[in-house]
Design a protein around this motif. Sequence first.
Motif, PDB file in Angstrom:
ATOM      1  N   ILE A 151       0.849  -1.192   0.000  1.00 16.65           N
ATOM      2  CA  ILE A 151       0.000   0.000   0.000  1.00 16.65           C
ATOM      3  C   ILE A 151       0.882   1.239   0.000  1.00 16.65           C
ATOM      4  N   GLY A 152       0.576   2.149  -0.899  1.00 19.53           N
ATOM      5  CA  GLY A 152       1.363   3.364  -1.039  1.00 19.53           C
ATOM      6  C   GLY A 152       2.205   3.315  -2.297  1.00 19.53           C
ATOM      7  N   SER A 153       2.437   4.476  -2.879  1.00 21.47           N
ATOM      8  CA  SER A 153       3.263   4.551  -4.080  1.00 21.47           C
ATOM      9  C   SER A 153       4.089   5.838  -4.028  1.00 21.47           C
ATOM     10  N   PRO A 154       5.386   5.708  -3.774  1.00 22.69           N
ATOM     11  CA  PRO A 154       6.154   4.480  -3.522  1.00 22.69           C
ATOM     12  C   PRO A 154       5.777   3.857  -2.184  1.00 22.69           C
ATOM     13  N   GLY A 155       6.138   2.585  -2.031  1.00 23.20           N
ATOM     14  CA  GLY A 155       5.856   1.883  -0.784  1.00 23.20           C
ATOM     15  C   GLY A 155       6.787   2.306   0.339  1.00 23.20           C
ATOM     16  N   MET A 156       6.569   1.729   1.492  1.00 22.82           N
ATOM     17  CA  MET A 156       7.334   2.050   2.682  1.00 22.82           C
ATOM     18  C   MET A 156       8.803   1.637   2.540  1.00 22.82           C
ATOM     19  N   ASN A 157       9.698   2.473   3.040  1.00 26.57           N
ATOM     20  CA  ASN A 157      11.106   2.095   3.136  1.00 26.57           C
ATOM     21  C   ASN A 157      11.275   1.114   4.290  1.00 26.57           C
ATOM     22  N   VAL A 158      11.931  -0.003   4.046  1.00 26.81           N
ATOM     23  CA  VAL A 158      12.224  -0.988   5.086  1.00 26.81           C
ATOM     24  C   VAL A 158      13.740  -1.169   5.130  1.00 26.81           C
ATOM     25  N   LEU A 159      14.331  -0.835   6.279  1.00 25.54           N
ATOM     26  CA  LEU A 159      15.787  -0.802   6.394  1.00 25.54           C
ATOM     27  C   LEU A 159      16.243  -1.649   7.574  1.00 25.54           C
ATOM     28  N   PRO A 160      17.323  -2.406   7.440  1.00 27.68           N
ATOM     29  CA  PRO A 160      17.815  -3.235   8.543  1.00 27.68           C
ATOM     30  C   PRO A 160      18.323  -2.360   9.688  1.00 27.68           C
ATOM     31  N   CYS A 161      18.113  -2.836  10.899  1.00 25.51           N
ATOM     32  CA  CYS A 161      18.573  -2.053  12.047  1.00 25.51           C
ATOM     33  C   CYS A 161      18.892  -2.971  13.222  1.00 25.51           C
ATOM     34  N   GLU A 162      19.532  -2.407  14.207  1.00 23.95           N
ATOM     35  CA  GLU A 162      19.692  -3.043  15.506  1.00 23.95           C
ATOM     36  C   GLU A 162      18.828  -2.283  16.501  1.00 23.95           C
ATOM     37  N   VAL A 163      18.500  -2.912  17.621  1.00 21.45           N
ATOM     38  CA  VAL A 163      17.700  -2.262  18.650  1.00 21.45           C
ATOM     39  C   VAL A 163      18.552  -2.115  19.901  1.00 21.45           C
ATOM     40  N   ARG A 164      18.720  -0.878  20.339  1.00 23.74           N
ATOM     41  CA  ARG A 164      19.523  -0.594  21.525  1.00 23.74           C
ATOM     42  C   ARG A 164      18.795   0.423  22.404  1.00 23.74           C
ATOM     43  N   GLY A 165      18.447   0.004  23.590  1.00 25.57           N
ATOM     44  CA  GLY A 165      17.837   0.908  24.555  1.00 25.57           C
ATOM     45  C   GLY A 165      16.592   1.603  24.061  1.00 25.57           C
ATOM     46  N   GLY A 166      15.751   0.869  23.345  1.00 30.69           N
ATOM     47  CA  GLY A 166      14.495   1.447  22.869  1.00 30.69           C
ATOM     48  C   GLY A 166      14.629   2.307  21.638  1.00 30.69           C
ATOM     49  N   ARG A 167      15.808   2.317  21.027  1.00 30.06           N
ATOM     50  CA  ARG A 167      16.014   3.080  19.800  1.00 30.06           C
ATOM     51  C   ARG A 167      16.526   2.153  18.705  1.00 30.06           C
ATOM     52  N   ALA A 168      16.279   2.544  17.485  1.00 30.41           N
ATOM     53  CA  ALA A 168      16.786   1.781  16.346  1.00 30.41           C
ATOM     54  C   ALA A 168      18.127   2.364  15.932  1.00 30.41           C
ATOM     55  N   VAL A 169      19.038   1.492  15.551  1.00 29.79           N
ATOM     56  CA  VAL A 169      20.349   1.932  15.077  1.00 29.79           C
ATOM     57  C   VAL A 169      20.504   1.454  13.637  1.00 29.79           C
ATOM     58  N   PHE A 170      20.616   2.426  12.735  1.00 29.59           N
ATOM     59  CA  PHE A 170      20.753   2.136  11.308  1.00 29.59           C
ATOM     60  C   PHE A 170      22.074   2.706  10.820  1.00 29.59           C
ATOM     61  N   GLY A 171      22.944   1.825  10.310  1.00 36.58           N
ATOM     62  CA  GLY A 171      24.240   2.270   9.822  1.00 36.58           C
ATOM     63  C   GLY A 171      25.064   2.960  10.887  1.00 36.58           C
ATOM     64  N   GLY A 172      24.908   2.531  12.142  1.00 38.49           N
ATOM     65  CA  GLY A 172      25.648   3.129  13.243  1.00 38.49           C
ATOM     66  C   GLY A 172      25.027   4.395  13.793  1.00 38.49           C
ATOM     67  N   GLU A 173      23.900   4.836  13.219  1.00 38.55           N
ATOM     68  CA  GLU A 173      23.252   6.070  13.670  1.00 38.55           C
ATOM     69  C   GLU A 173      21.938   5.742  14.386  1.00 38.55           C
ATOM     70  N   ALA A 174      21.748   6.335  15.571  1.00 41.16           N
ATOM     71  CA  ALA A 174      20.547   6.091  16.365  1.00 41.16           C
ATOM     72  C   ALA A 174      19.372   6.883  15.801  1.00 41.16           C
ATOM     73  N   ILE A 175      18.207   6.220  15.750  1.00 40.56           N
ATOM     74  CA  ILE A 175      17.002   6.836  15.201  1.00 40.56           C
ATOM     75  C   ILE A 175      15.869   6.679  16.206  1.00 40.56           C
ATOM     76  N   SER A 176      15.184   7.760  16.509  1.00 36.80           N
ATOM     77  CA  SER A 176      14.027   7.683  17.400  1.00 36.80           C
ATOM     78  C   SER A 176      12.856   7.074  16.646  1.00 36.80           C
ATOM     79  N   VAL A 177      12.133   6.179  17.322  1.00 35.47           N
ATOM     80  CA  VAL A 177      11.010   5.480  16.700  1.00 35.47           C
ATOM     81  C   VAL A 177       9.796   5.539  17.623  1.00 35.47           C
TER      82      VAL A 177
END
Length: 357
Positions: free
Chosen positions: A241-267
């Motif tokens: 659903i959606g055009s373009p569709g949702m971005n799905v990116l691999p991450c790690e989970v650390r302390g309630g935050r996502a880490v993508f490419g070594g950078e912490a992202i609030s979710v």
Amino acid sequence: MAEIRIDKLRHSYMANPQSEDDYALKRLSLTWQDGGAYALLGPSGCGKTTLLNLISGLLTPTEGTISFNGRDVSHASPEERNIAQVFQFPVIYDTMTVYDNLAFPLRNRGVPEDEIKTRVGEIAEMLELTRTLNNRASGLTADGKQKISLGRGLVRSDVNVIMFDEPLTVIDPHLKWQLRSKLKELHLRTKRTMIYVTHDQTEALTFADQVVVMNQGEVVQSGTPIELFEMPQHTFVGHFIGSPGMNVLPCEVRGGRAVFGGEAISVGNGEKATGKGRTEIGVRPEFISLANSGIAAEVIRVADAGRFRIVETRSHGHLVKLLVKEGEQVPTGQTFLAFDPEHTQIYEDGWMAGARR
């Protein structure tokens, strides 16, 4: 009209299914309210038509029950369920007039001719068929013939549910929006329970109050169009659903935050994530913006889509798409991306962390 309740339903086309893979339709439970507009949405082979045929009585379920207004109809015939079904290819009687085609279901049930005249007149007016009532159906265009199929489903006032199996597939693209709008208008006017099967997200989202998204024989999410767009419970829903569709990116989970490419992202759901299994973040292009700092990225392509542009970037080896309003400056080369935390979620093995499955 009817409330439809589906309880622990499963179906296999094999005589003795042994494993989950033997089931064309995995176990599911759903409740559809009387008078609602619903859609079954998913790719070809996902189980949509199987589920529709189980509800209509063309198939008998391997397991589970189907109830209309609290009455178990799992083994009842289509006639006993009192349904109307509109198929992908128009089923009409070419040698009859448009009037006689619309009157046919009523005459079969012994309805008096004066009542038939009233009902056919009402439905013909709704479908803009009044001027062709005395014409033979063989001379109509494909959309005109499909209108007759719709009309035969609507002309009966006693049906429990009207079901549509990809009814606009054979219609020319420029006419689809007209019939789609007409169908929505008809639902608002008649308040009949309607179920619409399609692989086209535009058809599903513009017609239905509730959309059931299916994949590989199972329901991955059921919700309003807004819920499916803003809070997809599975990455498949985000992609489909959606055009373009949702971005799905691999991450790690650390302390309630996502880490993508070594950078912490609030979710938005970090506290619900366990960090187990395959962990990814999902964020739609609409909820990503260009920024002066944040996640490092490189602009690789810009496509004009009218009121906005689709910007493709590469960040930490992964493609990330975002939407930019027409006229907004897009840098070349290196840039930074900012993800809206409220619309960025962690997914574990495809499912949104903390979501009910």
